[in-house]
Design a protein around this motif. Structure first.
Motif, mmCIF file in Angstrom:
data_model
loop_
_atom_site.group_PDB
_atom_site.id
_atom_site.type_symbol
_atom_site.label_atom_id
_atom_site.label_comp_id
_atom_site.label_asym_id
_atom_site.label_seq_id
_atom_site.Cartn_x
_atom_site.Cartn_y
_atom_site.Cartn_z
ATOM 1 N N VAL A 28 71.863 63.192 3.085
ATOM 2 C CA VAL A 28 71.071 63.482 4.287
ATOM 3 C C VAL A 28 69.606 63.266 3.923
ATOM 4 C CG1 VAL A 28 70.468 65.196 6.036
ATOM 5 C CG2 VAL A 28 72.769 65.205 5.032
ATOM 6 N N SER A 29 68.891 62.509 4.723
ATOM 7 C CA SER A 29 67.485 62.244 4.426
ATOM 8 C C SER A 29 66.672 63.526 4.533
ATOM 9 C CB SER A 29 66.920 61.206 5.393
ATOM 10 O OG SER A 29 66.806 61.753 6.698
ATOM 11 N N SER A 30 65.535 63.562 3.833
ATOM 12 C CA SER A 30 64.689 64.748 3.868
ATOM 13 C C SER A 30 64.175 65.026 5.274
ATOM 14 C CB SER A 30 63.505 64.578 2.900
ATOM 15 O OG SER A 30 62.762 63.413 3.226
ATOM 16 N N VAL A 31 63.980 63.951 6.054
ATOM 17 C CA VAL A 31 63.511 64.113 7.432
ATOM 18 C C VAL A 31 64.575 64.813 8.272
ATOM 19 C CG1 VAL A 31 62.801 62.897 9.536
ATOM 20 C CG2 VAL A 31 62.005 62.098 7.305
ATOM 21 N N GLU A 32 65.829 64.341 8.152
ATOM 22 C CA GLU A 32 66.918 64.962 8.910
ATOM 23 C C GLU A 32 67.172 66.390 8.433
ATOM 24 O OE1 GLU A 32 71.691 64.400 9.856
ATOM 25 O OE2 GLU A 32 70.583 62.779 8.867
ATOM 26 N N ARG A 33 67.083 66.574 7.091
ATOM 27 C CA ARG A 33 67.348 67.909 6.539
ATOM 28 C C ARG A 33 66.327 68.925 7.038
ATOM 29 N NH1 ARG A 33 67.515 66.544 1.330
ATOM 30 N NH2 ARG A 33 65.993 67.976 0.454
ATOM 31 N N ALA A 34 65.094 68.463 7.242
ATOM 32 C CA ALA A 34 64.046 69.356 7.748
ATOM 33 C C ALA A 34 64.379 69.861 9.146
ATOM 34 C CB ALA A 34 62.709 68.635 7.758
ATOM 35 N N LYS A 35 65.198 69.086 9.889
ATOM 36 C CA LYS A 35 65.606 69.500 11.238
ATOM 37 C C LYS A 35 66.861 70.369 11.208
ATOM 38 C CE LYS A 35 63.967 65.048 13.063
ATOM 39 N NZ LYS A 35 64.400 63.777 13.709
ATOM 40 N N ARG A 36 67.484 70.445 10.024
ATOM 41 C CA ARG A 36 68.774 71.155 9.930
ATOM 42 C C ARG A 36 68.726 72.270 8.883
ATOM 43 N NH1 ARG A 36 73.446 66.865 9.067
ATOM 44 N NH2 ARG A 36 74.553 68.869 8.992
ATOM 45 N N ILE A 37 67.659 73.031 8.903
ATOM 46 C CA ILE A 37 67.505 74.124 7.947
ATOM 47 C C ILE A 37 68.570 75.186 8.206
ATOM 48 C CG2 ILE A 37 65.979 75.951 7.105
ATOM 49 C CD1 ILE A 37 65.039 73.191 6.351
ATOM 50 N N TYR A 51 68.430 73.560 1.363
ATOM 51 C CA TYR A 51 69.468 74.217 2.153
ATOM 52 C C TYR A 51 69.668 73.445 3.461
ATOM 53 C CZ TYR A 51 69.171 78.130 -1.073
ATOM 54 O OH TYR A 51 69.201 78.896 -2.206
ATOM 55 N N ILE A 52 70.887 73.576 4.008
ATOM 56 C CA ILE A 52 71.234 72.835 5.215
ATOM 57 C C ILE A 52 72.104 73.725 6.101
ATOM 58 C CG2 ILE A 52 73.356 71.744 4.338
ATOM 59 C CD1 ILE A 52 72.223 69.084 5.572
ATOM 60 N N ASP A 53 72.406 73.251 7.325
ATOM 61 C CA ASP A 53 73.075 74.095 8.315
ATOM 62 C C ASP A 53 74.591 73.942 8.364
ATOM 63 O OD1 ASP A 53 73.214 71.561 9.310
ATOM 64 O OD2 ASP A 53 72.294 72.002 11.257
ATOM 65 N N ASN A 54 75.173 73.131 7.493
ATOM 66 C CA ASN A 54 76.629 72.938 7.520
ATOM 67 C C ASN A 54 77.132 72.689 6.110
ATOM 68 O OD1 ASN A 54 79.206 72.659 8.506
ATOM 69 N ND2 ASN A 54 78.682 71.095 10.030
ATOM 70 N N PHE A 55 78.451 72.592 5.946
ATOM 71 C CA PHE A 55 79.012 72.397 4.611
ATOM 72 C C PHE A 55 80.082 71.321 4.609
ATOM 73 C CE2 PHE A 55 81.675 75.545 6.673
ATOM 74 C CZ PHE A 55 82.962 75.237 6.260
#
Length: 425
Positions: A28-37, A51-55
């Motif tokens: 996941v790109s850092s840009v997308e990850r920033a939207k999915r904290i 950290y991310i919002d899913n597994f």
């Protein structure tokens, strides 16, 4: 692989003993990850990357760096264990030990393995999945694996306790050195000496009254004529001591060499620096066989050695009230802290007799030497302790860490079971 394995061990490969789940990874790109904290750990080549919002995974797994991992730095691990919900990007291989192998056993093996011949690349080392599968793996019976893992856990816990105890030593040594120097400039170090010699401690005097001569350093940075001469910079000193190597050579004429040549017991004061802790610091110069001069970041002082021991002057200037005065005398502009000769000259020194100054310098040198010897022993011990894990792991995977028991069975049978399971799949 070392063929001299215990009789009940068998040579296998990572492909034999572990499932490789790389096809499930999702970068996941850092840009997308920033939207999915979120609160799900997101792992990369060397560990937690955010950290991310899913597994993707929800189990105990072993991650091994695919690229960018410290494959040849034995002080660092290349593999680590994760548990619970997680997301893994494509910079880490994902492994799960098969049913007759333990994840912890696999983890320890990967952290001691020599990856030479298995990783490629020049600027960024990479372990391909194909090469990962070929990595040889010494497989012992399951019961022995469990004993090895338990023994390693116990030994590593003991190493951790030793490391924790050693962590205190640098701070203790730093505090000891500071206390020695503070006692040196407040008179406490020589209380008994003064009683014995019926001497009083000090006579207040301005530093300028002890100075024979002084001069700012040379500002020249380049010349096509003259003799190549060392021009010292702050980078050539560490904690007040001369560090050999990386000297700057500038061509100077005879007149410049004579003017800026340093001599034994000269005092260099850092005239300008970006750090408030360094600007205004006194450095006692010790002459070596080479002719050395100094740049304009320093002011050079020669003191009257019939009145003052230059080493004592540096102690006083760098500690206690002396250091406080010099720091308060700094002027700051454009991120640089500077001090001039007038301010330095106004430093008031509580100057004891020359005899007591010499005694103070003798005692300080003696006590600091003891501290240096302890520090050398500490560094040696620390290095030995840091190398222990690899030594222990090496013994573990040669079958020398725990006893082989007849009741453990034979790992050949284990390997056959694993292969049959693979065929069934």
């Amino acid at each position: 692989m070392d063929e001299n394995l215990p009789d009940n061990w068998v040579s296998s490969s990572i492909a034999d003993v572990a499932d490789i789940l790389d096809n499930l990874r999702k970068p996941v790109s850092s840009v997308e990850r920033a939207k999915r904290i979120g609160n799900i750990p997101y792992y990369g080549a060397t560990g937690l990357a955010g950290y991310i919002d899913n597994f993707i995974f929800d189990e105990e797994l072993i991650l091994l760096g695919e690229d960018g991992a410290p494959f040849f730095d034995k002080s660092k691990n290349v593999a680590f264990k994760i548990e619970g919900k997680s997301w893994v990007n494509n910079h880490a291989h994902v492994l799960r030990a098969k049913f007759q192998t333990r994840n912890d056993f696999l983890l320890h093996y990967l952290n001691q393995f020599n990856y030479a011949g298995f990783v490629g690349g020049t600027t960024r080392l990479k372990l391909t999945q194909g090469d990962l599968k070929k990595i040889p793996f010494p497989l012992p019976p399951l019961a022995e694996q469990e004993r090895i893992v338990a023994k390693l856990a116990k030994l590593f816990a003991q190493i951790g306790i030793m490391k924790k105890a050693l962590e205190r030593i640098p701070r203790l040594l730093k505090d000891f050195r500071q206390q020695v120097l503070m006692q040196a400039v407040t008179g406490k170090l020589t209380d008994e000496w003064r009683i014995k010699n019926k001497d009083t401690f000090s006579m207040p005097i301005d530093f300028q009254d002890l100075v024979v001569n002084s001069s700012n350093g040379i500002s020249k940075r380049y010349s096509e004529t003259g003799e190549n001469t060392i021009v010292l910079r702050l980078a050539n000193f560490k904690e007040g001591k001369r560090i050999m190597g990386d000297e700057r050579l500038i061509r100077l004429n005879h007149k410049e060499i004579e003017k800026y040549k340093l001599k034994e017991n000269d005092i260099l004061v850092i005239r300008v620096n970006g750090s408030i802790t360094l600007a205004g610091v006194f450095i006692l110069y010790r002459q070596n066989l080479k002719c050395e001069t100094y740049c304009d970041h320093f002011i050079r002082y020669k003191v009257n050695e019939e009145k003052a021991n230059p080493a004592f002057i540096t102690y006083f200037a760098n500690n206690g009230e002396g250091r406080k005065y010099l720091q308060e005398s700094l002027s700051t502009s454009a991120g640089q802290n500077t001090i001039n000769q007038k301010s330095i000259g106004g430093l008031k020194i509580n100057l004891p007799s020359l005899e007591e100054q010499n005694e103070i310098v003798f005692l300080v040198n003696l006590l600091l030497l003891k501290a240096d010897l302890i520090e050398e022993k500490y560094k040696l011990l620390k290095g030995n302790i840091e190398s222990l894990p690899q030594t222990i792991l090496h013994k573990a995977f040669k079958g020398e860490l725990v006893e082989q028991l007849p009741t453990d069975g034979d790992a050949k049978d284990l390997l056959e079971e694993i292969k049959k399971l693979k065929i069934k799949k």
